[in-house]
Design an enzyme around this catalytic site. Structure first.
Site, PDB file in Angstrom:
ATOM      1  N   GLY A 186     -22.718   4.097  -0.892  1.00  0.00           N
ATOM      2  CA  GLY A 186     -21.856   4.613  -1.956  1.00  0.00           C
ATOM      3  C   GLY A 186     -21.609   3.613  -3.068  1.00  0.00           C
ATOM      4  N   HIS A 187     -20.369   3.586  -3.574  1.00  0.00           N
ATOM      5  CA  HIS A 187     -20.041   2.737  -4.716  1.00  0.00           C
ATOM      6  C   HIS A 187     -20.247   1.255  -4.428  1.00  0.00           C
ATOM      7  CE1 HIS A 187     -17.781   6.435  -5.849  1.00  0.00           C
ATOM      8  NE2 HIS A 187     -18.416   6.149  -6.964  1.00  0.00           N
ATOM      9  N   VAL A 188     -20.099   0.856  -3.153  1.00  0.00           N
ATOM     10  CA  VAL A 188     -20.315  -0.554  -2.798  1.00  0.00           C
ATOM     11  C   VAL A 188     -21.705  -0.733  -2.181  1.00  0.00           C
ATOM     12  CG1 VAL A 188     -19.486  -2.513  -1.460  1.00  0.00           C
ATOM     13  CG2 VAL A 188     -17.836  -0.886  -2.402  1.00  0.00           C
ATOM     14  N   GLY A 229     -23.897   3.217   4.836  1.00  0.00           N
ATOM     15  CA  GLY A 229     -23.215   3.757   3.654  1.00  0.00           C
ATOM     16  C   GLY A 229     -23.788   3.196   2.368  1.00  0.00           C
ATOM     17  N   LYS A 265       0.870  -1.175   0.000  1.00  0.00           N
ATOM     18  CA  LYS A 265       0.000   0.000   0.000  1.00  0.00           C
ATOM     19  C   LYS A 265       0.904   1.221   0.000  1.00  0.00           C
ATOM     20  CE  LYS A 265      -4.504   0.902   0.587  1.00  0.00           C
ATOM     21  NZ  LYS A 265      -5.691   0.164   0.143  1.00  0.00           N
TER      22      LYS A 265
END
Ligand code: NAD
Length: 356
Positions: free
Chosen positions: A180-182, A178, A79
């Site tokens: 969002g994108h997921v 949440g 990372k």
């Protein structure tokens, strides 16, 4: 000191990057190349200081090794973090310098998107290194979010079967943190299965869309921990499970996409004591990494491996999660301990192959 750091965990390489002209300050942490060259996103964050950045990158990098191992990918974990406030624009010079630093690792590390890093930033980095992946123009031309959601959906199925004795998610009540994108595509799949959904998102427009499109009930962000449900799916930010929030949970399972969901050591233990089945985050949220990995393999071999190949691999998350739950039951371990055990076993086998 890096070697004595609580999260050092035998990282193979930790590179501190500084470019005076552009002001770049970054850390690249390569945890393990035992199973292959590494893949891991580049996070841009306004860290309080370099100690906080080091802790974050070391924890995230180790997590990537375990995630790739459990997803059966021929890649290791790494990372990188750039110490920069993402609300201030990143300069082109800074991104080019980061690309050069990654390039100097000679392919040991391929980077991808993470918090605070936009697709256009990666396109700039690509001018100084080919070791950038996961852009929509790479491989399949799809973004990772829906594939991560597909894996999480299959993780939820495994949890529902193990804990609730249900072979489908019909009438199962899922509280989602949440959208969002997921979280969004996850809610869509749950609705298609006939699940009952409660959602919280500080973005009121997103929450309202989940209500209008999928019949989700909307609650305030902080109230999501008090919703009595079958499964709680944390799909927002990391670290939301801690002694205080777990004490409030009235659910049978926790299974979601957020990375590093366990905010403290007690959270996993407390869930176990309360009889809450926890689906380890890095096992069920590997869909995005699987997509990026197959993109990298496709780029290496000059061909696109196809969306079906990716989906087939992502769907296997259901069996893998079930395997972890049964190992945990058999050995009296918590699921996150069983997952770490299996991941270490796979990495160990890789090491033996190296030594041979
Ligand atoms: P996103 O930014 O698209 O969505 C996150 C959503 O959570 C946003 O709509 C935000 O408003 C909402 N949110 C923030 N704080 C909240 C709170 N306190 N309560 C309720 N909602 C809150 O991010 P994403 O891509 O959907 O990722 C969600 C999580 O999954 C992140 O932790 C991410 O690291 C992890 N993850 C994502 C992927 C991927 O492919 N996108 C892969 C692996 C892991």
């Amino acid at each position: 000191m890096v070697f004595e750091h609580a999260h050092f965990d035998d990282h193979e390489r930790v590179v501190f990057v500084r470019d005076e002209d552009s002001g770049l300050k970054a850390i690249i942490a390569v945890h393990s190349t035992v199973l292959g060259p590494t893949i891991g996103g580049c996070r841009v964050r306004a860290y309080a200081d370099s100690d906080e950045a080091l802790t974050d990158v070391l924890k995230l990098s180790r997590g990537m090794t375990y995630k790739a191992a459990m997803a059966d990918l021929p890649f290791g974990g790494a990372k990188s973090v750039i110490l920069h406030d993402p609300r201030t624009p990143k300069s082109r010079a800074m991104l080019l310098a980061m690309g050069r630093a990654i390039n100097n690792l000679g392919g040991m590390y391929t980077t991808a998107e993470d918090m605070g890093m936009e697709e256009d930033d990666l396109r700039i980095m690509r001018r100084t290194t080919p070791y950038v992946a996961g852009l929509p123009e790479d491989g399949l031309g799809v973004s990772p979010g829906p594939l991560t959601a597909l894996g999480v959906y299959h993780g939820l199925r495994a949890a529902a079967r193990h804990k609730l004795g249900k072979n489908s998610l019909r009438d199962v009540h899922v509280s989602v943190q949440g959208a969002g994108h997921v979280g969004g595509p996850l809610i869509e799949s749950l609705a298609a299965d006939g699940a009952r959904i409660t959602v919280a998102d500080p973005d009121a427009g997103l929450a309202a869309r989940m209500k209008a499109d999928f019949g989700a009930e909307v609650v305030e962000p902080d109230a999501i921990y008090d919703v009595k449900a079958d499964i709680f799916a944390p799909c927002a930010i990391g670290g939301t499970l801690n002694a205080a929030t777990v004490a409030r949970l009235d659910v049978g399972c926790v299974a979601g996409s957020a990375n590093n969901q366990l905010g403290d050591d007690d959270a996993g233990r407390m869930m176990h004591e309360k009889g809450i089945l926890y689906a380890p985050d890095y096992v069920i949220n590997a869909g995005g990494l699987i997509k990026v990995s197959l993109d990298v393999m496709g780029m290496r071999h000059g061909r696109n491996l196809g969306e079906d190949a990716v989906k087939e691999k992502v769907v296997r998350i259901e069996d893998r999660t079930a395997e972890i739950f049964s190992l945990a039951s058999k050995r009296g371990m918590r699921p996150e301990e069983a997952a770490d055990h299996l991941a270490r076993e796979r990495i160990g086998k890789g090491k033996s192959a190296w030594a041979a």
